[in-house]
Design an enzyme around this catalytic site. Structure first.
Site: not given
Length: 92
Positions: A7-9
């Site tokens: 997951a990332c921003g």
């Protein structure tokens, strides 16, 4: 089978790169039975419970605390193959 979520921003570029680096690390560790998906941290809040492990940056991983029994792995440097591989060793 181990299920991992990266997951990332925003769920676009960096989570896809993390996904590819996780897959590479798993192959180097001779793990063949895995699924690695990627998304934004916002989406991960709803999906994390379906995974064994979730990887995200250290400054975002806390957003997933208490939302899943998945092991939450915060990364200092998202592009560091060695850091990702060392974290994989901890959860395998």
């Amino acid at each position: 089978m181990i299920k991992i979520l990266a997951a990332c921003g925003n769920g676009m570029g960096s989570s896809m790169v993390i996904k590819m680096k996780i897959e590479k690390g798993l192959r180097e560790l001779n793990v063949n039975d895995f699924i690695v998906d990627y998304c934004s941290v916002g989406e991960a809040k709803a999906q994390a419970s379906s995974y064994d492990v979730v990887f995200a940056s250290k400054h975002l991983i806390h957003e997933l605390d208490g939302r899943s029994s998945a092991k939450l792995m915060g990364l200092e440097n998202l592009m560091d193959d060695n850091e990702i591989k060392e974290n994989l060793k901890k959860v395998l």
